[in-house]
Design a protein around this motif. Structure first.
Motif, PDB file in Angstrom:
ATOM      1  N   VAL A   9       4.369  -7.971   5.830  1.00 17.28           N
ATOM      2  CA  VAL A   9       3.421  -6.855   5.881  1.00 17.28           C
ATOM      3  C   VAL A   9       2.636  -6.823   4.580  1.00 17.28           C
ATOM      4  N   PRO A  11      -1.598  -5.719   2.808  1.00 22.58           N
ATOM      5  CA  PRO A  11      -2.777  -4.867   2.988  1.00 22.58           C
ATOM      6  C   PRO A  11      -3.862  -5.584   3.782  1.00 22.58           C
ATOM      7  N   GLN A  12      -4.643  -4.837   4.528  1.00 24.76           N
ATOM      8  CA  GLN A  12      -5.777  -5.384   5.269  1.00 24.76           C
ATOM      9  C   GLN A  12      -7.102  -5.060   4.593  1.00 24.76           C
ATOM     10  N   PHE A 143      -6.921   1.592   7.348  1.00 18.05           N
ATOM     11  CA  PHE A 143      -6.169   0.533   6.675  1.00 18.05           C
ATOM     12  C   PHE A 143      -5.510   1.014   5.378  1.00 18.05           C
ATOM     13  N   THR A 144      -5.890   2.197   4.881  1.00 19.40           N
ATOM     14  CA  THR A 144      -5.248   2.692   3.662  1.00 19.40           C
ATOM     15  C   THR A 144      -3.799   3.080   3.924  1.00 19.40           C
ATOM     16  N   ILE A 146      -0.588   1.547   5.165  1.00 15.06           N
ATOM     17  CA  ILE A 146      -0.007   0.242   5.458  1.00 15.06           C
ATOM     18  C   ILE A 146       1.174   0.457   6.403  1.00 15.06           C
ATOM     19  N   SER A 165      -4.373  -3.602  -4.241  1.00 17.06           N
ATOM     20  CA  SER A 165      -4.132  -4.353  -3.005  1.00 17.06           C
ATOM     21  C   SER A 165      -4.963  -5.621  -2.968  1.00 17.06           C
ATOM     22  N   SER A 171       2.941 -10.927   0.179  1.00 15.25           N
ATOM     23  CA  SER A 171       3.099  -9.783   1.080  1.00 15.25           C
ATOM     24  C   SER A 171       3.836  -8.643   0.363  1.00 15.25           C
TER      25      SER A 171
END
Length: 253
Positions: A9, A11-12, A143-144, A146, A165, A171
């Motif tokens: 997992v 950040p995007q 997206f903030t 996660i 990020s 990850s």
């Protein structure tokens, strides 16, 4: 021992600081649970600016529509005047100069109407662009938070409060999906043809004791250097098992 399946997992969205951490190593998490929170300040400011731009675009659209209504009325008036002068010119009751003047007014009014319609199309295009930017900002705001795409056990947490990020970095969390652990075993090539998925096994784990397992996967290849083949023995979700521990097993073949 290794995870049956590991979930990474991260950040995007890049460039935002981590403000909160909501889980720690060893915690159980559910599908979609929030693990960490990124700063929203910059995106919220951009969203407010976008709202102002959207209001301005709506005002421009209303203004363009008013200009179209005004241009249509002017064109109608100019056309009526031009239509009246045509028979008068033929009968000699009106001069060529007057005819040319009214024709010019008619053409000018027609051009202004077309310009007003073009202005409306431009204003509507600007609004669509601003709305698309707003959708992008709303997605980034989402997206903030996660979230984990799968439930399971957090094996490692690399996230730190205050860190920035980056999708390219390591990850932030490593999760053992559903908490399931298995033995990554090595078997001499001589025994490989006798093994098949579904066979039962007894696995002795260092410091834990014996556990029941089942062959999940038998590799189709053998290492030419060690002459060993790979076998995965599923042990399931057992809190006593630790990834990285060593074990040996006996497969009932």
């Amino acid at each position: 021992l290794v995870p049956r399946e590991e979930v990474l997992v991260g950040p995007q969205i890049d460039g935002l600081r981590i403000t909160y951490l909501l889980v720690d190593e060893g915690d159980r998490v559910e599908d979609g649970q929030v693990l960490a929170q990124l700063s929203r300040t910059t995106l919220e400011a951009q969203l407010a600016q976008n709202a102002a731009s959207l209001a301005k675009a709506n005002a421009a659209i209303e203004q363009a529509r008013s200009q179209i209504s005004e241009a249509e009325a002017t064109l109608k008036k100019a056309k009526e005047a031009f239509d009246r002068i045509k028979p008068l010119l033929k009968s000699g009751a009106a001069s060529q100069a007057t005819y040319d003047e009214r024709e010019a007014l008619y053409r000018t009014a027609n051009a202004r109407l077309q310009a007003a319609r073009d202005g409306l199309q431009l204003a509507e295009a600007d609004k669509r662009l601003i709305e698309a930017q707003r959708q992008e900002l709303e997605v980034k705001l989402g997206f903030t938070e996660i979230r984990t795409p799968e439930g399971g056990l957090i094996a490692r947490r690399n996230a730190r409060v205050g860190a920035v990020s980056s999708a390219a970095a390591e990850s932030l969390f490593r999760i053992i999906k559903d908490g399931e652990v298995e033995l990554a075993a090595e078997v001499p090539e001589f025994y490989m043809p006798k093994l098949a998925p579904g066979q039962k096994a007894k696995v002795s784990v260092a410091g834990v004791g014996e556990r029941e397992g089942k062959v999940r996967l038998v590799s189709p290849e053998v290492d030419p250097q060690t002459r060993l083949g790979r076998v995965r023995i599923l042990l399931g979700d057992d809190p006593a098992l630790r990834v990285g521990s060593f074990a040996r097993g006996v497969i009932s073949a």
